[in-house]
Design a protein around this motif. Structure first.
Motif, short mmCIF file in Angstrom:
data_model
loop_
_atom_site.label_atom_id
_atom_site.label_comp_id
_atom_site.label_asym_id
_atom_site.label_seq_id
_atom_site.Cartn_x
_atom_site.Cartn_y
_atom_site.Cartn_z
N LEU A 231 0.70 -1.13 -0.08
CA LEU A 231 -0.14 0.05 -0.11
C LEU A 231 0.74 1.27 0.03
CD1 LEU A 231 -2.85 -1.15 2.53
CD2 LEU A 231 -2.82 -0.73 0.03
N ASP A 232 1.84 1.14 0.81
CA ASP A 232 2.78 2.44 0.95
C ASP A 232 3.52 2.49 -0.64
OD1 ASP A 232 4.05 4.49 2.70
OD2 ASP A 232 5.88 3.27 1.79
N GLY A 233 3.97 1.41 -1.09
CA GLY A 233 4.55 1.53 -2.42
C GLY A 233 3.68 2.16 -3.51
N PHE A 234 2.33 1.62 -3.43
CA PHE A 234 1.52 2.41 -4.43
C PHE A 234 1.26 3.93 -4.16
CE2 PHE A 234 -2.74 3.26 -6.02
CZ PHE A 234 -2.67 2.84 -7.38
N LYS A 235 1.33 4.23 -2.97
CA LYS A 235 1.09 5.65 -2.58
C LYS A 235 2.38 6.49 -3.02
CE LYS A 235 0.23 5.45 1.85
NZ LYS A 235 -0.17 5.82 3.17
N GLU A 236 3.53 5.80 -3.11
CA GLU A 236 4.69 6.38 -3.35
C GLU A 236 4.86 6.55 -4.87
OE1 GLU A 236 8.23 6.94 -1.55
OE2 GLU A 236 6.60 7.89 -0.64
N LEU A 237 4.18 5.41 -5.63
CA LEU A 237 4.38 5.45 -7.01
C LEU A 237 3.42 6.71 -7.38
CD1 LEU A 237 4.05 1.96 -8.19
CD2 LEU A 237 6.03 3.36 -8.00
N LEU A 238 2.31 7.03 -6.77
CA LEU A 238 1.34 8.01 -7.09
C LEU A 238 2.04 9.48 -6.99
CD1 LEU A 238 -2.18 6.87 -5.78
CD2 LEU A 238 -1.18 7.07 -8.14
N ARG A 239 2.89 9.59 -5.53
CA ARG A 239 3.54 10.70 -5.27
C ARG A 239 4.65 11.21 -6.33
NH1 ARG A 239 8.31 11.59 -3.57
NH2 ARG A 239 9.13 9.58 -2.98
N ILE A 240 5.51 10.13 -6.98
CA ILE A 240 6.41 10.57 -7.95
C ILE A 240 5.52 11.03 -9.20
CG2 ILE A 240 8.11 9.30 -9.40
CD1 ILE A 240 8.84 7.49 -6.93
N ARG A 241 4.58 10.13 -9.75
CA ARG A 241 3.89 10.65 -10.74
C ARG A 241 3.28 12.14 -10.65
NH1 ARG A 241 3.37 10.73 -16.07
NH2 ARG A 241 1.23 10.93 -16.70
N LEU A 242 2.74 12.47 -9.35
CA LEU A 242 2.34 13.84 -9.44
C LEU A 242 3.53 15.03 -9.30
CD1 LEU A 242 -0.36 13.56 -6.47
CD2 LEU A 242 -0.71 14.25 -8.93
N ASN A 243 4.46 14.43 -8.77
CA ASN A 243 5.93 15.46 -8.94
C ASN A 243 6.39 15.35 -10.22
OD1 ASN A 243 6.20 15.52 -6.02
ND2 ASN A 243 7.69 14.01 -5.90
N ASP A 244 6.32 14.40 -11.06
CA ASP A 244 6.88 14.36 -12.54
C ASP A 244 5.87 15.21 -13.39
OD1 ASP A 244 8.17 13.68 -14.76
OD2 ASP A 244 7.30 11.83 -14.96
N VAL A 245 4.52 15.15 -13.12
CA VAL A 245 3.61 16.03 -13.67
C VAL A 245 3.90 17.66 -13.47
CG1 VAL A 245 1.23 16.51 -13.98
CG2 VAL A 245 1.81 14.13 -14.03
N SER A 246 4.11 17.66 -12.09
CA SER A 246 4.07 19.02 -11.62
C SER A 246 5.60 19.76 -12.12
CB SER A 246 3.94 19.19 -10.31
OG SER A 246 5.03 18.39 -9.55
N GLY A 247 6.43 18.89 -12.97
CA GLY A 247 7.80 19.42 -12.99
C GLY A 247 8.98 19.27 -12.04
N LYS A 248 8.91 18.71 -11.04
CA LYS A 248 9.70 18.57 -9.81
C LYS A 248 10.96 17.98 -10.47
CE LYS A 248 7.38 19.31 -5.61
NZ LYS A 248 6.79 18.77 -4.34
N TYR A 249 10.91 17.30 -11.39
CA TYR A 249 11.89 16.38 -11.80
C TYR A 249 12.75 16.89 -13.17
CZ TYR A 249 9.83 12.70 -8.81
OH TYR A 249 9.55 12.21 -7.47
N SER A 250 12.15 17.98 -13.41
CA SER A 250 12.71 18.84 -14.61
C SER A 250 13.97 19.29 -14.44
CB SER A 250 11.80 19.87 -14.90
OG SER A 250 10.48 19.62 -15.38
N VAL A 251 14.93 18.98 -15.56
CA VAL A 251 16.33 19.36 -15.38
C VAL A 251 16.67 20.45 -16.30
CG1 VAL A 251 17.11 17.36 -14.47
CG2 VAL A 251 17.10 17.75 -16.78
#
Length: 251
Positions: A231-251
């Protein structure tokens, strides 16, 4: 002091049981046989079981080993702290339980000659792992590919990863900035999302990633709960997806 060719980061949180099995001695014995300079940084994550004293005594007798003491930040914070201080041309992190043995180092190192920047161990055969863990792992692999991506990587979460110095500094500085240096926590925390985040950032930075099959043996841990971890792993994946969509991983 000679600049190390290889830095090995070993996170440690209440690891007295594994330390008593001689894991540091095993790491030392392997590295002393190699023809390159090395350093081993044990990053203690706020242990309370007496393991700090054990490591301190070992470090005093072994000049290539050092101890870094942190507040309890979780494995991600401990690994990041060690990575940002490591001086080696190549930097490996490996778990204290040595489920993937230090002897697999050579298999990863040789891949850098082929132009790769990040080389990760892959548990193609999970010897001794309960069927429940295998099902959870397979489910998270499928979810990760759909939610986050990285379809070409099978095993993102093996605790045996090696980076070139430049890739290490760039990727882990980005991780550090995103998490604002990590916050102090209570209890054990091994987040499945940390490794996925590392590799996603590496990909976005244009670093070449190689996955290499390694030996792996399941080690029972009181910190593993298949249901809650999934369950925690699934929440982590959703967090990463949201971060990615919001541009936090942009370089």
């Amino acid at each position: 002091m000679t600049t190390p060719y290889l830095s090995v980061i070993v996170p440690s949180y209440d690891e007295m049981a594994n330390l008593r099995k001689g894991v540091l001695e095993r790491i030392k014995n392997f590295l002393e046989k190699q023809k390159f300079a090395y350093e081993v940084i044990v990053v203690d994550d706020g242990s309370k079981d007496g393991s700090i004293g054990f490591v301190e005594a070992f470090v005093k007798e072994n000049k290539h080993f050092s101890l870094m003491q942190n507040k309890h930040l979780g494995k991600a914070g401990a690994v990041t702290a060690g990575r940002l201080t490591a001086k080696g041309e190549y930097i490996l992190f490996t778990d204290m339980d040595q489920a993937t043995p230090i002897e697999e180092t050579a298999n990863l190192l040789k891949q850098f000659r082929n132009g790769f920047d990040v080389v990760i161990g892959s548990r193609t055969v999970r010897n001794g792992s309960p069927w429940s863990r295998k099902i959870v792992s397979m489910g998270l692999i499928i979810c990760r590919k759909f939610i986050v991506g990285l379809p070409e990587i099978r095993d993102t979460n093996c605790g045996f990863k090696m980076f070139s110095q430049k890739a290490c500094k760039d990727i882990f500085q980005k991780i550090y900035d995103i998490h604002h240096g990590f916050s102090q926590i209570s209890g054990s925390a091994v987040k499945a999302g940390f490794d996925v985040e590392l590799l996603l950032i590496a990909e976005k930075m244009g670093y070449k990633i190689k996955e290499v099959p390694v030996e792996w043996l399941y080690v029972e841990s009181r910190r593993v709960s298949p249901i809650w971890d999934s369950l925690d792993g699934f929440k982590e994946l959703l967090r990463i997806r949201l971060n990615d969509v919001s541009g936090k991983y942009s370089v």
